[in-house]
Structure formats: structure tokens, C-alpha cells
Scaffold this motif. Sequence first.
Motif, mmCIF file in Angstrom:
data_model
loop_
_atom_site.group_PDB
_atom_site.id
_atom_site.type_symbol
_atom_site.label_atom_id
_atom_site.label_comp_id
_atom_site.label_asym_id
_atom_site.label_seq_id
_atom_site.Cartn_x
_atom_site.Cartn_y
_atom_site.Cartn_z
ATOM 1 N N CYS A 104 -0.962 5.197 4.000
ATOM 2 C CA CYS A 104 -1.799 4.060 4.544
ATOM 3 C C CYS A 104 -1.178 3.649 5.922
ATOM 4 C CB CYS A 104 -1.804 2.900 3.712
ATOM 5 S SG CYS A 104 -3.190 3.146 2.175
ATOM 6 N N SER A 105 0.186 3.968 6.076
ATOM 7 C CA SER A 105 0.676 3.612 7.346
ATOM 8 C C SER A 105 1.601 4.537 8.182
ATOM 9 C CB SER A 105 1.167 2.298 7.368
ATOM 10 O OG SER A 105 2.385 2.433 6.148
ATOM 11 N N PHE A 142 0.845 -1.220 -0.023
ATOM 12 C CA PHE A 142 -0.066 0.123 0.000
ATOM 13 C C PHE A 142 0.742 1.036 0.067
ATOM 14 C CE2 PHE A 142 -2.366 -3.497 2.172
ATOM 15 C CZ PHE A 142 -3.379 -3.480 1.545
ATOM 16 N N TYR A 156 -6.263 3.762 0.482
ATOM 17 C CA TYR A 156 -7.404 2.888 0.890
ATOM 18 C C TYR A 156 -7.419 3.492 2.611
ATOM 19 C CZ TYR A 156 -7.270 -0.061 -2.978
ATOM 20 O OH TYR A 156 -7.148 -0.787 -4.348
ATOM 21 N N TRP A 157 -6.518 3.730 3.164
ATOM 22 C CA TRP A 157 -6.739 4.211 4.580
ATOM 23 C C TRP A 157 -7.707 5.441 4.898
ATOM 24 C CZ3 TRP A 157 -7.301 2.643 9.208
ATOM 25 C CH2 TRP A 157 -7.391 3.244 10.208
ATOM 26 N N ARG A 195 -4.345 -2.865 10.850
ATOM 27 C CA ARG A 195 -4.555 -2.045 9.812
ATOM 28 C C ARG A 195 -4.086 -2.771 8.539
ATOM 29 N NH1 ARG A 195 -2.893 3.181 9.374
ATOM 30 N NH2 ARG A 195 -3.808 3.509 11.321
ATOM 31 N N LEU A 234 -7.113 -3.019 5.379
ATOM 32 C CA LEU A 234 -6.722 -2.698 4.007
ATOM 33 C C LEU A 234 -6.778 -3.604 3.254
ATOM 34 C CD1 LEU A 234 -3.618 -0.312 4.725
ATOM 35 C CD2 LEU A 234 -5.934 0.614 4.611
ATOM 36 N N ARG A 269 -9.201 -3.482 -0.117
ATOM 37 C CA ARG A 269 -8.654 -3.606 -1.542
ATOM 38 C C ARG A 269 -9.283 -4.667 -2.157
ATOM 39 N NH1 ARG A 269 -2.654 -5.155 -1.614
ATOM 40 N NH2 ARG A 269 -3.584 -7.153 -0.844
#
Length: 396
Positions: free
Chosen positions: A247-248, A243, A371-372, A308, A312, A316
Motif C-alpha cells: 500500500c505504500s 496496512f 487497499y491501495w 495516502r 486508506l 478500510r
Amino acid sequence: MAKTFMRRLFSGGPDADPAAISAYNAMTTAFLQSDQLIGEIEDGVSASRAADPARRLTDQWMPVRERYSAATAAYLQLQRPEPDSPYTAASVYEERTRQLEQVCAEMTSFREMFGEQLGRARAARQLAAEAVQQARMDANTAVTELDQPESLPFLVYPSVIAAVDVLAAQVRKLDAVTDTTDLKDTTTAVREAAAAVHTALASAPHRPTEAQNAVRSVATRISAVATRAEQMGPARSALLREFSAACSNDLVDNERVAAAAAAAAEHELQAARAEITAGRPEAALAHCAAARDQLRDADDAVDAVTDRLRSLREVRENPGQVADKVRFRLRDAQQLAMQRDLVKEWGSVLDAQVERIDRACAALDGVHPDYWTYMTDLEAIDRFVTGVVDRMRGRG
């Protein structure tokens, strides 16, 4: 001899008027009746005064009480200081008798009108007195238990000290309270505090075993957290591979946070073991509780990374499913607005959420979908719609 007998019989000398004697005796009888009535009523009024801070009954009683005082003062002025004192004219006694009888009639009427209320007040006072007595007995029993030789080793335990301090404070409050309304709560508090002292003493012998068990449990959890923390590195690497960094980014410090929390928990564990060695099991339990707090922080840091990655991947796999759930909730909210004739108030607000959902979905069309952000935006919309529904239903 006849003259001596007459002086003893009429107690006012041989020339005393029989009508004056009769009037005097009638006045005395009226006074004794009033004295009996005042005793009965004042007792109830006093009880009512303690139970009724507004003093409604007391306010109605005071004018009658003042007239009684005036009548009594007038009566006492006519009291003969010695048996041989001369009598006053009968008409004077008769006037005082009428005054006393009038007051007696007023007091009788007051008693009949408020008798039930006075009785309840007296009963409440009696119950309060019994409650106070029981509370003091419970407090004394607790103090006696503290004085027993078998209690001596536990008097330094924080739980026992705290319970004793609370009991002492509640007893002081009981000594100072005067209002019947507050008295009920205070006596209950004293009895509960006395019971707490008993519970603390009864639990104290078990504290060493509890502390040993707690230390073993914390040690096991530290080991488990360390094992779980090993998953963080691979999970973090998978997040970066699969990702976009966005996202992180907020999880970059989680390994450090988990390690620091685990180290703090280990420090608390060692402190707990030292307290057990020193014979302070309750202090050891406090350190174990602090260690558990640290372990919760470590667990949360680990879960944030692994959860997480899982979330995700699920999004997805089927990103439209998340949006569909929010659209479904939004349609329900719009229908509710129509059913309750609230379209004017909430229609445009709910319509605006359609655009927010569309924008969140459009943001996924890039080369590296975030996506987050997509998830958090849709969750925010979902919470907002839920809040609107609550307000339309009258819950907000």
C-alpha cells in the motif's frame, strides 16, 4: 495677316482640313475621357489586388486594361509632334475615336458593375494606411520613452530587453508586409509590442520591492514545508503498521524527494538574495519562481504520504462504499446504452466491468488486504465507464 491668323487658329497650316481638325479634337477628347476613367478604376483595382489574393476582380479587369492599352498606343501614333504638323485624314481619327469610345464604354460598364467593390477596397486601403501610421507612431513613442534619462537604469532588465526585441521584430515585419490581410494582424502586433515596452518600463521601478517581497514569501514557505515534512516519518510508520507494504511501496523515497526539493528551494532563495544585492531584481524574481517550483515538488511529496494514510483509513472503514459508487455509475451507463439503443455496441463492454469490480472486491478477502490496489483498480474502472458514457453521448 489672314494667313498667319489661320495658321495659329487651326495649327496645321493653311491647307488643314476642318473635318480632320474636328475629328482630331474629338479623338483627343475621347482619349482624355479614357485617361480619366483608367485613373479612377486602376486605383480601386490596385487596392483590390492587395486585399484579394485570388485576384478575381483583377482577372476580369485585365482584358479591358489591355484593350485600353491598345487604343492608347493607336492614339499616340496619331499624335502630332508639333503644332504645325500636318493632320491625317479625318476617317483615321474617327476610327481611333470609335476605338477609344468603345474602351470608355467598357470601362464605364466595369466601374458600374464593380464600383461598390472598388470603393470598399479603396476604403480598406485607406484604413490600412491609417493603421500603419498609428502603429509606427506607437513604435516611435515607445522608442522615445526608452531614450528618456529616467529609463536608463531599466534598459538592462530582461523584461525591458525582451519587450524591445519583440517590438523591433514586429516593426521589421511591418516593413516587409505587403498583403492587406496580413497588414491588419501586423499593425496590431506592433501596437501591442509598443504597449508592452511601455508596461515593462512602467513596471521596472517596482521590481526591487517585488523581489524583496518574493524572497520573504519563499523563505516563509520553506519554513512551512519543513514543518509539514516532519509529519512524513510518523505517517509513513503508520502506513507500515496499519496496512500491507504494497500500500505504500511507491512512497518509500518521498522523504528524500521532499528534502532534496526543499534544499534546492533554499539554494534558489540564496541566489535570489545575491541578485538583489547585485541590483538585479528580475533575476531574483526568476530564482524565486524556481524556488516555488521546488517547494511544490516538496509539498507534493509530503501530501502523497499523508493523503495516502487518510485515504486508506477511509477505505478500510467502509470498503464497500467505494465499490458501490462505481457500481452506481456503471448502472447509469448501462441504462444510457439501452435508452440510446447502443446495447449492441457497448453492452458487452459495460458488462465486463461488473466482473472487474467483483475481482477488485474479492482481492480484499486475504489476510493483509491491499487497499491501495483496491482503490486504484476501482478508480480505473470508474474512469473507463466515464469514458464510455462520454462516447455514447458523442463527447468522445
